[in-house]
Design a protein around this motif. Structure first.
Motif, PDB file in Angstrom:
ATOM      1  N   CYS A  97       9.048  71.388 -22.548  1.00  0.00           N
ATOM      2  CA  CYS A  97      10.105  72.326 -22.162  1.00  0.00           C
ATOM      3  C   CYS A  97       9.733  73.094 -20.893  1.00  0.00           C
ATOM      4  N   TYR A 101      11.621  73.255 -17.215  1.00  0.00           N
ATOM      5  CA  TYR A 101      11.925  74.532 -16.569  1.00  0.00           C
ATOM      6  C   TYR A 101      11.378  74.558 -15.140  1.00  0.00           C
ATOM      7  N   SER A 102      10.125  74.142 -14.975  1.00  0.00           N
ATOM      8  CA  SER A 102       9.502  74.185 -13.655  1.00  0.00           C
ATOM      9  C   SER A 102      10.148  73.206 -12.693  1.00  0.00           C
ATOM     10  N   GLN A 105      13.327  74.818 -11.548  1.00  0.00           N
ATOM     11  CA  GLN A 105      13.070  75.876 -10.583  1.00  0.00           C
ATOM     12  C   GLN A 105      12.720  75.296  -9.219  1.00  0.00           C
ATOM     13  N   PRO A 248       6.719  79.519 -14.861  1.00  0.00           N
ATOM     14  CA  PRO A 248       6.367  78.454 -15.798  1.00  0.00           C
ATOM     15  C   PRO A 248       4.876  78.353 -16.067  1.00  0.00           C
ATOM     16  N   THR A 346       8.501  81.257 -24.737  1.00  0.00           N
ATOM     17  CA  THR A 346       9.929  81.493 -24.505  1.00  0.00           C
ATOM     18  C   THR A 346      10.161  82.792 -23.748  1.00  0.00           C
ATOM     19  N   LEU A 349       9.409  82.479 -20.110  1.00  0.00           N
ATOM     20  CA  LEU A 349      10.442  81.709 -19.412  1.00  0.00           C
ATOM     21  C   LEU A 349      11.692  82.561 -19.187  1.00  0.00           C
ATOM     22  N   MET A 491      17.089  75.343 -15.481  1.00  0.00           N
ATOM     23  CA  MET A 491      16.087  76.256 -16.019  1.00  0.00           C
ATOM     24  C   MET A 491      16.546  76.879 -17.330  1.00  0.00           C
ATOM     25  N   THR A 495      14.955  76.694 -21.629  1.00  0.00           N
ATOM     26  CA  THR A 495      14.750  78.004 -22.237  1.00  0.00           C
ATOM     27  C   THR A 495      15.556  78.125 -23.520  1.00  0.00           C
TER      28      THR A 495
END
Length: 541
Positions: A97, A101-102, A105, A248, A346, A349, A491, A495
């Protein structure tokens, strides 16, 4: 050996697959899409393999593989029992996850086709190090796992090369190197005293070592692991190191790296030093970690620093469970590790999203987010209440399990720990409520003009780039340069997945607690682990 032949071949893959993927990402350093596909494929496969290992370890006992075919006493042995397999699964889900996210971004800030040739391979090496640490069956390979993940973390924590990141990275490197040197000294002393570093073999041979020597070895290992786990008074490095890193990176550090240290403490205490004379000292350390950590959190006016101090504080709950050394205490600690890895990751993030939406994580510069970004408010509220231990969330269930284990032991020191845990929970709720009120409810304060051009340390840009004000849109004219119109879906999606996963722990708390109960029973009764690894009928005296 208690090994399913098909499953045993899977045990090395959580280490090998990320390393192979890291090599491919280096070769394909100028092909961003290929890097993303390889990284996601590797980590997704690790999640599946970890799930299989959890089922196999729970049904058939510890799963063991002797790397290279060497005898377990001579070579490298990897072991997936209930504890290591469960933590491997949780860490694999979380790292997948965080990777998503990274990637989101990076795409938002630098474009879809921009290669991030350093980040992907380094991140995959970090995952390999964490997996190796969880699966290691001997002290030296555990040391190797720590060094692999620490080497990767040195790179990740200083990405972008900004002044604050270099300073915090320097502190982090110095502390990590000192703890690693101490760990290496402990390994050398252990080998000198017993002639082995294999954990199962040590469980047998340490019983023949004089009590004074055994106490010295235990103390050396505990101090080395306490630094890595950020146990007070060896935790002062963490609040100054984690908050300056990219969102992240901070998330995966906070969620995983300290838990690897806690895992090492739990593994060595239960397997090598049962009925330890240092249990009372561990309890005092747990109490100090809980209270001093949460008092630090209450005093903070920045969300990242507040979360960093709560991270330290809640490590105290985990050490409390280990110090109790009962099946109930260990089960509560394992459940709480699963909960805390998910929730702490979480929250960091979500903090990254807050940083993008509000151009800062300082409570002095935030405000009105509940009205401006109600969905973001929900994303923060759910894991924050979970961290505070509000019923019926998993944080509440984990704390109740630990408190009940302390009450069952019925000692004055355990009652003090229970009272300290209750005070810590109330202060956590206070710190979270203060953050919620100032960031989401109160009107937004005037933001200084320089916020219109935010650096990586403010915007959360993972590679330290400055984000032009023109790239930041707004709902209202007065917010131009300080907020974005909408949060990036790439992103938000991972999350949301972690928020759902953290909430879902409550729904599966019954079956999960049953697994942690069986894992704790396996830790307390060491013979299945020892017999599975040594495969020669050796038992624990």
């Amino acid at each position: 050996m208690t090994v399913d032949s098909a499953t045993s071949y899977l045990i090395p893959l959580p280490v090998l697959l990320p390393l192979l993927a890291a090599g491919l990402c280096l070769v394909l350093g100028h092909h961003a899409r290929a890097q993303r596909v390889i990284s996601f494929a590797a980590l997704s496969t690790v999640v599946v393999i970890a799930g299989i290992l959890v089922v196999a370890a729970d049904r058939h006992g510890p799963q063991v593989v002797n790397v290279g075919g060497w005898p377990s006493r001579m070579g490298i042995v990897l072991v997936a029992d209930r504890l290591s397999a469960l933590l491997l699964l949780v860490s694999a889900i979380v790292t997948l996850c965080v990777l998503a996210y990274s990637v989101g971004q990076g795409i938002i800030e630098f474009g879809r086709d921009t290669p991030l040739s350093v980040f992907y391979p380094t991140y995959l090496v970090l995952v390999a190090g964490v997996s190796n640490a969880f699966l290691s069956g001997d002290l030296f390979n555990l040391y190797v796992g720590f060094e692999v993940l620490l080497a990767a973390s040195y790179v990740l924590i200083t990405l972008g090369g900004t002044g604050p990141r270099i300073r915090s990275g320097t502190t982090y490197v110095v502390v990590a190197v000192l703890s690693s040197v101490l760990f290496l000294v402990a390994i050398a002393a252990t080998y000198a005293a017993t002639g082995t570093v294999n954990l199962a073999d040590l469980a047998v041979k340490l019983q023949e070592v004089p009590p004074g020597v055994r106490l010295v070895l235990q103390t050396l290992l505990l101090v080395a692991f306490a630094v890595k786990a950020a146990v007070f008074p060896l935790s002062t490095w963490l609040p100054d190191s984690y908050p300056t890193a990219p969102a992240p990176v901070t998330a995966v550090f906070a969620g995983l790296l300290t838990k690897v240290g806690v895992y090492a403490i739990m593994r060595t205490q239960t397997l090598l030093f049962p009925d330890s004379p240092l249990s009372s000292l561990l309890m005092w350390a747990a109490l100090a970690t809980m209270l001093i950590g949460i008092l630090g959190a209450v005093a903070q006016s920045d969300i990242k620093r507040m979360l960093s101090f709560t991270l330290i504080s809640h490590i105290g709950f985990l050490v409390f469970g280990v110090a109790l050394a009962t099946e109930a205490g260990l089960s509560g600690a394992i459940f709480y590790i699963v909960h805390h890895i998910t929730i702490q990751t979480t929250l960091f993030l979500v903090t990254g999203l807050i940083e993008i939406r509000g151009a800062s994580t300082s409570l002095e510069h935030l405000g009105g987010l509940a009205r401006a970004a109600p969905f973001l408010a929900i994303l923060f509220f759910l894991p924050a209440m979970n961290l505070a231990g509000i019923p019926p969330f998993s944080g509440f269930l984990g704390k109740v399990a630990l408190m009940q284990a302390g009450v069952d032991q019925a000692g004055w020191l355990t009652y003090v720990l229970v009272a300290g845990g209750l005070a810590t929970s109330l202060l956590t709720l206070y710190a979270i409520a203060k953050t919620w009120n100032r960031a989401f409810w109160k009107p937004r304060a005037e933001v200084p003009p320089e916020a219109a051009m935010t650096s990586g340390t403010k915007s959360g840009a993972p590679w330290g780039q400055r984000v032009p004000a023109a790239a930041l849109d707004a709902d209202r004219p007065e917010e131009v340069g300080t907020a974005v119109r909408r949060l990036p879906l790439a992103m938000v999606a991972p999350t949301v997945a972690l928020v759902v996963a953290g909430t879902a722990i409550t729904l599966v708390a019954g079956p999960l607690l049953a697994v942690t109960d069986r894992a704790a029973e396996q830790l307390r009764h060491r013979e299945p682990y020892v017999t599975a690894v040594l495969d020669d009928g050796s038992g624990v005296p």
